[in-house]
Design a protein around this motif. Structure first.
Motif, PDB file in Angstrom:
ATOM      1  N   GLU A 138     -18.064   3.710  -4.638  1.00 47.17           N
ATOM      2  CA  GLU A 138     -16.649   3.622  -4.300  1.00 47.17           C
ATOM      3  C   GLU A 138     -16.478   3.487  -2.788  1.00 47.17           C
ATOM      4  O   GLU A 138     -17.379   3.785  -2.000  1.00 47.17           O
ATOM      5  CB  GLU A 138     -15.882   4.853  -4.795  1.00 47.17           C
ATOM      6  CG  GLU A 138     -16.376   6.160  -4.194  1.00 47.17           C
ATOM      7  CD  GLU A 138     -15.698   7.371  -4.803  1.00 47.17           C
ATOM      8  OE1 GLU A 138     -14.755   7.190  -5.597  1.00 47.17           O
ATOM      9  OE2 GLU A 138     -16.116   8.498  -4.492  1.00 47.17           O
ATOM     10  N   THR A 139     -15.311   3.001  -2.392  1.00 51.77           N
ATOM     11  CA  THR A 139     -14.953   2.911  -0.985  1.00 51.77           C
ATOM     12  C   THR A 139     -13.583   3.541  -0.804  1.00 51.77           C
ATOM     13  O   THR A 139     -12.667   3.291  -1.583  1.00 51.77           O
ATOM     14  CB  THR A 139     -14.927   1.444  -0.501  1.00 51.77           C
ATOM     15  OG1 THR A 139     -16.214   0.860  -0.709  1.00 51.77           O
ATOM     16  CG2 THR A 139     -14.584   1.367   0.975  1.00 51.77           C
ATOM     17  N   TRP A 140     -13.454   4.359   0.239  1.00 55.63           N
ATOM     18  CA  TRP A 140     -12.204   5.060   0.513  1.00 55.63           C
ATOM     19  C   TRP A 140     -11.491   4.413   1.685  1.00 55.63           C
ATOM     20  O   TRP A 140     -12.110   4.041   2.687  1.00 55.63           O
ATOM     21  CB  TRP A 140     -12.477   6.533   0.816  1.00 55.63           C
ATOM     22  CG  TRP A 140     -12.828   7.314  -0.406  1.00 55.63           C
ATOM     23  CD1 TRP A 140     -14.019   7.303  -1.078  1.00 55.63           C
ATOM     24  CD2 TRP A 140     -11.976   8.194  -1.140  1.00 55.63           C
ATOM     25  NE1 TRP A 140     -13.975   8.126  -2.180  1.00 55.63           N
ATOM     26  CE2 TRP A 140     -12.719   8.698  -2.238  1.00 55.63           C
ATOM     27  CE3 TRP A 140     -10.670   8.621  -0.973  1.00 55.63           C
ATOM     28  CZ2 TRP A 140     -12.188   9.588  -3.160  1.00 55.63           C
ATOM     29  CZ3 TRP A 140     -10.138   9.518  -1.891  1.00 55.63           C
ATOM     30  CH2 TRP A 140     -10.894   9.992  -2.973  1.00 55.63           C
ATOM     31  N   PHE A 141     -10.157   4.290   1.562  1.00 54.48           N
ATOM     32  CA  PHE A 141      -9.326   3.674   2.592  1.00 54.48           C
ATOM     33  C   PHE A 141      -8.233   4.661   3.005  1.00 54.48           C
ATOM     34  O   PHE A 141      -7.443   5.105   2.172  1.00 54.48           O
ATOM     35  CB  PHE A 141      -8.685   2.385   2.068  1.00 54.48           C
ATOM     36  CG  PHE A 141      -9.686   1.347   1.648  1.00 54.48           C
ATOM     37  CD1 PHE A 141     -10.175   0.427   2.561  1.00 54.48           C
ATOM     38  CD2 PHE A 141     -10.155   1.297   0.347  1.00 54.48           C
ATOM     39  CE1 PHE A 141     -11.109  -0.525   2.183  1.00 54.48           C
ATOM     40  CE2 PHE A 141     -11.086   0.350  -0.044  1.00 54.48           C
ATOM     41  CZ  PHE A 141     -11.568  -0.560   0.880  1.00 54.48           C
ATOM     42  N   PHE A 142      -8.207   5.005   4.297  1.00 54.02           N
ATOM     43  CA  PHE A 142      -7.191   5.864   4.876  1.00 54.02           C
ATOM     44  C   PHE A 142      -6.349   4.969   5.799  1.00 54.02           C
ATOM     45  O   PHE A 142      -6.886   4.338   6.704  1.00 54.02           O
ATOM     46  CB  PHE A 142      -7.829   7.000   5.673  1.00 54.02           C
ATOM     47  CG  PHE A 142      -8.795   7.837   4.871  1.00 54.02           C
ATOM     48  CD1 PHE A 142      -8.385   9.013   4.266  1.00 54.02           C
ATOM     49  CD2 PHE A 142     -10.126   7.446   4.718  1.00 54.02           C
ATOM     50  CE1 PHE A 142      -9.271   9.786   3.525  1.00 54.02           C
ATOM     51  CE2 PHE A 142     -11.021   8.205   3.981  1.00 54.02           C
ATOM     52  CZ  PHE A 142     -10.601   9.379   3.378  1.00 54.02           C
ATOM     53  N   LYS A 143      -5.046   4.927   5.583  1.00 55.53           N
ATOM     54  CA  LYS A 143      -4.233   3.923   6.276  1.00 55.53           C
ATOM     55  C   LYS A 143      -2.848   4.474   6.636  1.00 55.53           C
ATOM     56  O   LYS A 143      -2.188   5.096   5.805  1.00 55.53           O
ATOM     57  CB  LYS A 143      -4.078   2.696   5.370  1.00 55.53           C
ATOM     58  CG  LYS A 143      -3.208   1.576   5.917  1.00 55.53           C
ATOM     59  CD  LYS A 143      -3.084   0.487   4.848  1.00 55.53           C
ATOM     60  CE  LYS A 143      -2.158  -0.633   5.240  1.00 55.53           C
ATOM     61  NZ  LYS A 143      -1.934  -1.588   4.133  1.00 55.53           N
ATOM     62  N   MET A 144      -2.448   4.255   7.896  1.00 51.04           N
ATOM     63  CA  MET A 144      -1.083   4.524   8.328  1.00 51.04           C
ATOM     64  C   MET A 144      -0.461   3.210   8.758  1.00 51.04           C
ATOM     65  O   MET A 144      -1.042   2.469   9.546  1.00 51.04           O
ATOM     66  CB  MET A 144      -1.033   5.512   9.491  1.00 51.04           C
ATOM     67  CG  MET A 144       0.389   5.775  10.000  1.00 51.04           C
ATOM     68  SD  MET A 144       0.471   6.842  11.473  1.00 51.04           S
ATOM     69  CE  MET A 144       0.053   8.426  10.744  1.00 51.04           C
ATOM     70  N   MET A 145       0.743   2.916   8.266  1.00 53.10           N
ATOM     71  CA  MET A 145       1.402   1.648   8.566  1.00 53.10           C
ATOM     72  C   MET A 145       2.874   1.903   8.840  1.00 53.10           C
ATOM     73  O   MET A 145       3.528   2.653   8.115  1.00 53.10           O
ATOM     74  CB  MET A 145       1.247   0.670   7.409  1.00 53.10           C
ATOM     75  CG  MET A 145       1.869  -0.697   7.638  1.00 53.10           C
ATOM     76  SD  MET A 145       1.456  -1.823   6.276  1.00 53.10           S
ATOM     77  CE  MET A 145       2.409  -3.267   6.748  1.00 53.10           C
ATOM     78  N   GLY A 146       3.392   1.279   9.907  1.00 49.76           N
ATOM     79  CA  GLY A 146       4.792   1.447  10.234  1.00 49.76           C
ATOM     80  C   GLY A 146       5.135   0.825  11.569  1.00 49.76           C
ATOM     81  O   GLY A 146       4.357   0.026  12.114  1.00 49.76           O
ATOM     82  N   PRO A 147       6.285   1.176  12.143  1.00 44.40           N
ATOM     83  CA  PRO A 147       6.689   0.623  13.433  1.00 44.40           C
ATOM     84  C   PRO A 147       5.655   0.931  14.518  1.00 44.40           C
ATOM     85  O   PRO A 147       5.093   2.037  14.560  1.00 44.40           O
ATOM     86  CB  PRO A 147       8.019   1.324  13.716  1.00 44.40           C
ATOM     87  CG  PRO A 147       8.518   1.755  12.372  1.00 44.40           C
ATOM     88  CD  PRO A 147       7.301   2.083  11.575  1.00 44.40           C
ATOM     89  N   ASP A 148       5.425  -0.019  15.404  1.00 46.48           N
ATOM     90  CA  ASP A 148       4.381   0.086  16.414  1.00 46.48           C
ATOM     91  C   ASP A 148       4.468   1.386  17.206  1.00 46.48           C
ATOM     92  O   ASP A 148       3.491   2.133  17.320  1.00 46.48           O
ATOM     93  CB  ASP A 148       4.467  -1.129  17.349  1.00 46.48           C
ATOM     94  CG  ASP A 148       3.433  -1.097  18.463  1.00 46.48           C
ATOM     95  OD1 ASP A 148       2.393  -0.422  18.292  1.00 46.48           O
ATOM     96  OD2 ASP A 148       3.656  -1.756  19.495  1.00 46.48           O
ATOM     97  N   ALA A 149       5.623   1.677  17.773  1.00 45.39           N
ATOM     98  CA  ALA A 149       5.745   2.839  18.649  1.00 45.39           C
ATOM     99  C   ALA A 149       5.469   4.140  17.903  1.00 45.39           C
ATOM    100  O   ALA A 149       4.779   5.035  18.420  1.00 45.39           O
ATOM    101  CB  ALA A 149       7.135   2.872  19.281  1.00 45.39           C
TER     102      ALA A 149
END
Length: 344
Positions: A138-149
């Motif tokens: 398996e591969t785990w993905f940790f991700k934060m996405m949103g406005p640049d600032a």
């Protein structure tokens, strides 16, 4: 009309590891710590963990923790998928992908991507902070996405979050480590992971509708096409195959809804809005999703028409994406394409 066969891929050996996450519904073995100020959300579908980060100006960023079977297409393919979300050009090798973080005897590839232009209705640049952790099976993905600032303000916190990840069974990691070049340049010498073993699919036979053209495959695709619509816009068509339920119909439909900026729905709403199409003895679940407002750059309404088929222990995803009117012009051709699909 011309009939094509997609060749059978040779699966690589491997076993699916089992894992679990602290304070989440994740499989056994992978744990992380809650972050003060991050609001925990219910885990659902592919997500093993989910959080919302709120800025002082009311803007929000999304944090997701997801695991996929095997190599999940490889590091490079997933980096380029995130780059595409930021409207950035793909990179050709892992040396351009990110930097390595040594975490609990493993290496997590840390990624920081920011769009060059505003890509959201709020006319702000967007940013992704990500971590990729390959393990056996398996591969785990940790991700934060949103406005640049907002996301940039969380950069140190997000890296500390990654460094707090714990893997209960380090011996299960079979993929080569992601290592940083000598000299501290921040680039990596990560070897290319194997192709997605779950995508090794039986031969696929189909007839292309008029105007559809084959294009090079990417790691997760078993067939790939594009077509120029009457208004000059390009439409992308993909066929992906994964072993098992691949998260289930609802999780996949909600992932597509997110791509066109629509809110998630519940199972009852999916059953009311989706269409069951019987072709060649197969029952396709077909959804038609259009963004409510223009999105992306250039700002245009986007549309996805997609079909899901569960067949002999595999999940098939046939998906058409593009500008709304362009996709609408190919809806009949998409239905014709489904009628010709044969799985062997």
């Amino acid at each position: 009309m011309i009939v094509y066969r997609a060749p059978k891929e040779t699966p690589a050996p491997g076993s699916k590891a089992q894992a679990t996450a602290m304070n989440s519904a994740a499989p056994a073995g992978v744990h992380w710590n809650a972050v003060a100020g991050w609001e925990e959300q219910p885990a659902s579908g592919f997500r093993k963990g989910s959080y919302v980060v709120r800025g002082a100006d009311g803007k929000t960023a999304d944090v997701s923790i997801i695991s996929f079977p095997e190599a999940a297409g490889g590091v490079l393919a997933n980096i380029n998928r995130w780059r595409d979300q930021m409207k950035l050009a793909p990179v050709a090798d892992e040396a351009q992908a990110g930097t390595a973080l040594a975490v609990d005897g493993h290496d997590i590839l840390f990624v920081d991507l920011v769009s060059e232009q505003p890509i959201t209705p709020g006319n702000a640049k967007s940013r992704i902070l990500g971590g990729i952790l390959p393990l056996t099976g398996e591969t785990w993905f940790f991700k934060m996405m949103g406005p640049d600032a907002l996301v940039e303000s969380q950069r140190v916190t997000f890296k500390e979050f990654l460094q707090g990840v714990h893997v209960a069974h380090p011996a299960e990691s079979a993929h080569p480590s992601i290592t940083t070049n000598a000299g501290g340049s921040g680039s990596t010498n990560a070897p290319t992971p194997p192709m997605l073993e779950a995508a090794a699919a039986p031969p696929l036979q189909f007839t292309l509708p008029p105007g559809w053209k084959e294009k090079p495959l990417t790691p997760m695709r078993v067939a790939s096409f594009n077509v120029t619509a009457p208004n000059g816009k390009q439409v992308d068509i993909s066929v992906v195959s994964l072993v098992g339920e691949a998260g289930g119909d609802l999780a996949n439909v909600n992932r597509w809804r997110e791509q066109v900026k629509l809110p998630p729905i519940e199972e009852a709403a999916l059953q009311q809005s989706a269409e069951h199409v019987e072709e060649n003895g197969h029952d396709f679940l077909v959804v038609d999703l259009a963004s409510a407002e223009p999105i992306g750059e250039p700002a245009e309404k986007q549309r996805i028409i997609a079909a899901i088929l569960d067949d002999k222990g595999r999940s098939w995803f046939i998906k058409m994406t593009g500008e709304e009117a362009a996709v609408a012009s190919q809806k009949s051709a998409f239905a014709d394409f489904l009628r010709t699909l044969q799985f062997h």
